[in-house]
Design a protein around this motif. Sequence first.
Motif, PDB file in Angstrom:
ATOM      1  N   GLN A   1       0.858  -1.191   0.000  1.00  0.00           N
ATOM      2  CA  GLN A   1       0.000   0.000   0.000  1.00  0.00           C
ATOM      3  C   GLN A   1       0.897   1.244   0.000  1.00  0.00           C
ATOM      4  OE1 GLN A   1      -3.560  -0.027   0.202  1.00  0.00           O
ATOM      5  NE2 GLN A   1      -3.336  -2.202  -0.214  1.00  0.00           N
TER       6      GLN A   1
ATOM      7  N   GLN B   1      -9.244   6.872  -7.062  1.00  0.00           N
ATOM      8  CA  GLN B   1      -8.023   6.085  -6.980  1.00  0.00           C
ATOM      9  C   GLN B   1      -8.196   4.824  -7.812  1.00  0.00           C
ATOM     10  OE1 GLN B   1      -6.358   5.584  -3.058  1.00  0.00           O
ATOM     11  NE2 GLN B   1      -5.492   3.598  -3.572  1.00  0.00           N
ATOM     12  N   GLN B   2      -7.119   4.472  -8.486  1.00  0.00           N
ATOM     13  CA  GLN B   2      -7.117   3.276  -9.316  1.00  0.00           C
ATOM     14  C   GLN B   2      -7.374   2.049  -8.465  1.00  0.00           C
ATOM     15  OE1 GLN B   2      -7.486   1.859 -12.311  1.00  0.00           O
ATOM     16  NE2 GLN B   2      -5.606   2.572 -13.236  1.00  0.00           N
ATOM     17  N   GLN B   3      -8.321   1.185  -8.897  1.00  0.00           N
ATOM     18  CA  GLN B   3      -8.578  -0.083  -8.244  1.00  0.00           C
ATOM     19  C   GLN B   3      -8.130  -1.192  -9.177  1.00  0.00           C
ATOM     20  OE1 GLN B   3      -9.808  -0.425  -5.096  1.00  0.00           O
ATOM     21  NE2 GLN B   3      -9.735   1.802  -4.944  1.00  0.00           N
TER      22      GLN B   3
ATOM     23  N   LYS C   1      -8.196  -5.444  -9.559  1.00  0.00           N
ATOM     24  CA  LYS C   1      -8.698  -6.731  -9.085  1.00  0.00           C
ATOM     25  C   LYS C   1      -7.903  -7.848  -9.747  1.00  0.00           C
ATOM     26  CE  LYS C   1     -12.057  -5.073  -6.583  1.00  0.00           C
ATOM     27  NZ  LYS C   1     -12.033  -5.192  -5.100  1.00  0.00           N
TER      28      LYS C   1
ATOM     29  N   TYR D   1      -8.753  -3.494 -14.188  1.00  0.00           N
ATOM     30  CA  TYR D   1      -8.623  -2.177 -13.602  1.00  0.00           C
ATOM     31  C   TYR D   1      -9.852  -1.343 -13.929  1.00  0.00           C
ATOM     32  CZ  TYR D   1      -7.217  -0.885 -18.337  1.00  0.00           C
ATOM     33  OH  TYR D   1      -7.188  -0.696 -19.686  1.00  0.00           O
ATOM     34  N   GLU D   2      -9.989  -0.224 -13.229  1.00  0.00           N
ATOM     35  CA  GLU D   2     -11.174   0.614 -13.400  1.00  0.00           C
ATOM     36  C   GLU D   2     -10.861   1.904 -14.126  1.00  0.00           C
ATOM     37  OE1 GLU D   2     -12.706   1.228  -9.500  1.00  0.00           O
ATOM     38  OE2 GLU D   2     -13.467  -0.809  -9.282  1.00  0.00           O
ATOM     39  N   ASN D   3      -9.870   2.614 -13.623  1.00  0.00           N
ATOM     40  CA  ASN D   3      -9.571   3.947 -14.127  1.00  0.00           C
ATOM     41  C   ASN D   3      -8.791   3.860 -15.426  1.00  0.00           C
ATOM     42  OD1 ASN D   3      -8.634   6.610 -14.471  1.00  0.00           O
ATOM     43  ND2 ASN D   3      -8.728   6.958 -12.274  1.00  0.00           N
TER      44      ASN D   3
ATOM     45  N   GLN E   1      -1.401   5.677 -10.583  1.00  0.00           N
ATOM     46  CA  GLN E   1      -2.518   6.582 -10.352  1.00  0.00           C
ATOM     47  C   GLN E   1      -2.745   7.525 -11.516  1.00  0.00           C
ATOM     48  OE1 GLN E   1      -4.540   6.314  -7.640  1.00  0.00           O
ATOM     49  NE2 GLN E   1      -3.310   4.469  -7.405  1.00  0.00           N
TER      50      GLN E   1
ATOM     51  N   THR F   1      -0.921   1.187  -7.335  1.00  0.00           N
ATOM     52  CA  THR F   1      -1.941   0.430  -6.619  1.00  0.00           C
ATOM     53  C   THR F   1      -1.762  -1.024  -7.010  1.00  0.00           C
ATOM     54  OG1 THR F   1      -3.522   2.254  -6.592  1.00  0.00           O
ATOM     55  CG2 THR F   1      -4.406   0.030  -6.315  1.00  0.00           C
TER      56      THR F   1
ATOM     57  N   GLU G   1      -4.293  -7.927  -5.234  1.00  0.00           N
ATOM     58  CA  GLU G   1      -4.222  -8.678  -3.982  1.00  0.00           C
ATOM     59  C   GLU G   1      -3.135  -9.750  -3.992  1.00  0.00           C
ATOM     60  OE1 GLU G   1      -8.492  -7.399  -4.781  1.00  0.00           O
ATOM     61  OE2 GLU G   1      -6.868  -8.351  -5.906  1.00  0.00           O
TER      62      GLU G   1
END
Lengths: 113, 115
Positions: free
Chosen positions: A44, B1-3, B5, B25-27, B94, B104, B107
Amino acid sequence: ETGVTQSPTHLIKTRGQQVTLRCSSQSGHNTVSWYQQALGQGPQFIFQYYREEENGRGNFPPRFSGLQFPNYSSELNVNALELDDSALYLCASFRQGIKETQYFGPGTRLLVL
Amino acid sequence: QQQVKQSPQSLIVQKGGIPIINCAYENTAFDYFPWYQQFPGKGPALLIAIRPDVSEKKEGRFTISFNKSAKQFSLHIMDSQPGDSATYFCAAPQGGETSGSRLTFGEGTQLTVNP
């Protein structure tokens, strides 16, 4: 192995204490980022330093602070340690404009009791 | 913020197999996507990175495939070896010139390659 070094490798502190972690950037790299990696999770982003100033911060409280020195080495300071601060702290360095080559150090494992 | 998965969470293959790890990704404000490999007790090591103007990039046995319309990218490891057993992270910046270096991470995927 990258040219990014960190010290110490391991550290044990008690809740409420303060800690300073150190990072030496790879030669030629003028930007340093710090990351916190909890067990089993991805790193993070904490904050980033360029030209000795903070130029970006993640979702971390003010008790996390840092410094960058003229030789581009860096420190991460954490005050009022909490149990949840136990993690692997990573620094990464790169040269502005060439962020694709962001290299991480081996990390400092912090345990807060 | 960039997410970001990442899937699967864990993966077991036999030596010589081709594990595939996916990220979404989203962004759309990005300019590169790196993959990192991490061994226990070590920091993440940059494996390979791709820019959005290409659909595929190969470096040795590692290949990134990029699907811009689906906002997905994946890592393929050809002829996998037991030494490839590690945790793999995808990441996304970002965006922007100075902020684009704030990564970012997904997981993570724990890969095990059996002999």
